[in-house]
Design an enzyme around this catalytic site. Structure first.
Site, PDB file in Angstrom:
ATOM      1  N   GLU A  54       9.380  -1.830   8.386  1.00 30.29           N
ATOM      2  CA  GLU A  54       9.857  -3.063   9.027  1.00 30.29           C
ATOM      3  C   GLU A  54      11.361  -2.926   9.146  1.00 30.29           C
ATOM      4  O   GLU A  54      12.060  -2.791   8.130  1.00 30.29           O
ATOM      5  CB  GLU A  54       9.495  -4.289   8.194  1.00 30.29           C
ATOM      6  N   GLU A  73      -2.156  -5.034   2.779  1.00 35.21           N
ATOM      7  CA  GLU A  73      -1.191  -4.740   3.844  1.00 35.21           C
ATOM      8  C   GLU A  73      -0.100  -3.825   3.285  1.00 35.21           C
ATOM      9  O   GLU A  73       0.465  -4.098   2.233  1.00 35.21           O
ATOM     10  CB  GLU A  73      -0.596  -6.067   4.332  1.00 35.21           C
ATOM     11  N   HIS A 115       1.521  -4.882  -0.165  1.00 31.49           N
ATOM     12  CA  HIS A 115       0.941  -6.201  -0.448  1.00 31.49           C
ATOM     13  C   HIS A 115      -0.504  -5.996  -0.896  1.00 31.49           C
ATOM     14  O   HIS A 115      -1.414  -5.928  -0.056  1.00 31.49           O
ATOM     15  CB  HIS A 115       0.927  -7.085   0.801  1.00 31.49           C
TER      16      HIS A 115
END
Length: 220
Positions: free
Chosen positions: A54, A49, A65
């Site tokens: 964000e 990910e 990630h």
């Protein structure tokens, strides 16, 4: 169910979510023995990910990630790394990731909703993310994820990680991530799961862009 990403199926991420209704073309049956409310599916679905943006008007982060696996995998048991079972760092993916959040990294006047901040979120902004490799080629090993912004005709570099001391930089590198984990006394699962090298391999294979609006009911 083979509808795919166009219709919202086939999703996965490094949190290995259990609330996905169809995984690998099969229904994900509810696990009524789960401690979750409402009950979640028996299986999780894991893959690397890259949180490229964000943000809200007050804070922002970008976070790779990596995972030990290649592509997407339906998980059960230890491989999912379920928090409720105390197995977060025993799964196949790095759930924490290595984030660059300017406020958390010590620069509290960089990003916010008025003109006193270096980046004013009440105005339009262009967000630029660069994926740099060790040899400068498209196929080289990923070594840095760099961020900068453009606003009012000006280029605004990302803030520096002043909390980590001199030389920590203003981008995500393996060195930055190790320094961050040490400073906050966090488990360095990012390094354990292959760090930027593994993240780069996932990006090279190809990833699906997902856009969403979300909140976190567990953390309010």
């Amino acid at each position: 169910n083979h509808a795919g990403a166009k219709y919202g199926t086939g999703y996965c991420d490094a949190q290995c979510p259990h609330d996905i209704k169809f995984i690998d073309g099969e229904a994900n049956s509810l696990n009524w023995n789960s401690t979750s409310d409402p009950p979640v599916g028996h299986f999780g679905t894991c893959c690397a990910e890259m949180d490229i943006w964000e943000a809200n008007s007050m804070a922002t982060a970008y976070t790779p990630h990596p995972c030990e696996i290649k592509g997407q995998r339906r998980c059960e048991g230890l491989a999912c790394g379920d928090n409720e079972k105390g197995e977060r760092y025993r799964g196949v993916c790095d759930k924490d990731g290595c984030d660059f959040n300017s406020y958390r990294m010590g620069e509290k006047s960089f990003y916010g909703a008025d003109s006193s901040f270096s980046l004013n979120t009440k105005k339009p902004v262009t967000v630029v993310t660069q994926f740099l490799t060790v040899d400068g080629t498209d196929t080289g090993e990923l070594s840095e994820i760099r961020r900068f912004y453009m606003q009012d005709g000006k280029t605004i570099p990302n803030s520096h990680a002043t909390l980590l001391g001199p030389g920590a930089g203003n981008s995500i590198t393996d060195q930055f991530c190790s320094a961050q984990k040490a400073a906050f006394k966090d488990t360095n699962d990012f390094h354990a799961k292959g760090a930027l090298r593994k993240m780069g391999e996932a990006l090279e294979r190809g990833m699906v862009l997902v856009l969403s609006l979300w909140d976190d009911t567990k953390a309010n």
